[in-house]
Design a protein around this motif. Structure first.
Motif, mmCIF file in Angstrom:
data_model
loop_
_atom_site.group_PDB
_atom_site.id
_atom_site.type_symbol
_atom_site.label_atom_id
_atom_site.label_comp_id
_atom_site.label_asym_id
_atom_site.label_seq_id
_atom_site.Cartn_x
_atom_site.Cartn_y
_atom_site.Cartn_z
ATOM 1 N N CYS A 5 0.839 -1.196 0.000
ATOM 2 C CA CYS A 5 0.000 0.000 0.000
ATOM 3 C C CYS A 5 0.875 1.248 0.000
ATOM 4 C CB CYS A 5 -0.915 -0.012 1.221
ATOM 5 S SG CYS A 5 -1.883 1.490 1.401
ATOM 6 N N ASP A 47 0.108 4.167 0.834
ATOM 7 C CA ASP A 47 -0.185 5.066 1.946
ATOM 8 C C ASP A 47 0.312 4.525 3.280
ATOM 9 O OD1 ASP A 47 -1.290 6.848 0.233
ATOM 10 O OD2 ASP A 47 -3.369 6.472 0.789
ATOM 11 N N CYS A 48 0.047 3.256 3.575
ATOM 12 C CA CYS A 48 0.394 2.731 4.898
ATOM 13 C C CYS A 48 1.451 1.633 4.843
ATOM 14 C CB CYS A 48 -0.857 2.246 5.632
ATOM 15 S SG CYS A 48 -1.551 0.712 4.979
ATOM 16 N N ARG A 67 -3.460 0.821 -3.215
ATOM 17 C CA ARG A 67 -3.721 0.940 -1.786
ATOM 18 C C ARG A 67 -4.480 -0.264 -1.239
ATOM 19 N NH1 ARG A 67 -4.377 5.656 -4.332
ATOM 20 N NH2 ARG A 67 -3.127 7.377 -3.545
ATOM 21 N N CYS A 102 -7.190 2.270 2.957
ATOM 22 C CA CYS A 102 -6.624 3.511 2.424
ATOM 23 C C CYS A 102 -7.339 3.918 1.136
ATOM 24 C CB CYS A 102 -5.128 3.362 2.171
ATOM 25 S SG CYS A 102 -4.158 3.202 3.691
ATOM 26 N N GLN A 103 -7.722 2.943 0.304
ATOM 27 C CA GLN A 103 -8.430 3.251 -0.926
ATOM 28 C C GLN A 103 -9.777 3.909 -0.624
ATOM 29 O OE1 GLN A 103 -7.183 2.876 -4.048
ATOM 30 N NE2 GLN A 103 -8.965 3.943 -4.817
ATOM 31 N N ARG A 158 -10.562 5.597 2.040
ATOM 32 C CA ARG A 158 -10.278 6.948 2.513
ATOM 33 C C ARG A 158 -9.927 7.864 1.335
ATOM 34 N NH1 ARG A 158 -5.748 6.160 6.303
ATOM 35 N NH2 ARG A 158 -6.996 4.375 6.853
ATOM 36 N N TYR A 159 -9.084 7.351 0.423
ATOM 37 C CA TYR A 159 -8.646 8.138 -0.733
ATOM 38 C C TYR A 159 -9.820 8.520 -1.622
ATOM 39 C CZ TYR A 159 -6.082 9.422 -4.951
ATOM 40 O OH TYR A 159 -5.598 10.093 -6.041
#
Ligand SMILES: [Zn+2]
Length: 128
Positions: free
Chosen positions: A89, A91-92, A109, A113-114, A116-117
């Motif tokens: 991912c 992001d994380c 992601r 995270c996806q 959230r994105y």
């Protein structure tokens, strides 16, 4: 840095998605995409960022935004495979489940995270 066999599987899948996308664009445009296709030679991708090859301007003219985004997503994924970062991912840093990668090989992601994105950027991600 070593590429796990699983990355090879996805590399093949991504190369095929890329070839199909280009074939689809070519079918829609007739011969118009010829130069763009040349700019997207897989060898260029292996050796670096295709966005920097000479054909970038031709490519931008030949393809619409969505097609460009789709091709870029595929090439980004191939680049991540080359860099050994594929399946993590962005992001994380968590490992994205293989099932998710199979469903969407260009995904960047994990699901959290996806989600959230996409809430933050409702129209940013083209669905392939
Ligand atoms: Zn994540």
């Amino acid at each position: 840095m070593s590429n796990a066999p699983i990355s090879d599987t996805f590399a093949q899948q991504l190369q095929q998605m890329r070839a199909e996308l280009i074939a689809q664009i070519r079918a829609q445009r007739g011969g118009k995409v010829g130069r763009a296709e040349a700019a997207l030679d897989p060898h260029e991708v292996q050796s670096g960022d295709w966005a920097q090859v000479d054909g970038e301007r031709d490519l931008a003219q030949a393809l619409d935004e969505r097609e460009t985004a789709a091709l870029r997503a595929i090439d980004d994924a191939l680049q991540r495979i080359a860099d050994g970062r594929y399946g993590l991912c962005v992001d994380c840093g968590v490992e994205i489940p293989t099932a998710r990668l199979h469903a969407s090989p260009t995904t960047l992601r994990c699901i959290d995270c996806q989600t959230r994105y996409e809430r933050a950027h409702p129209t940013a991600t083209p669905s392939l």
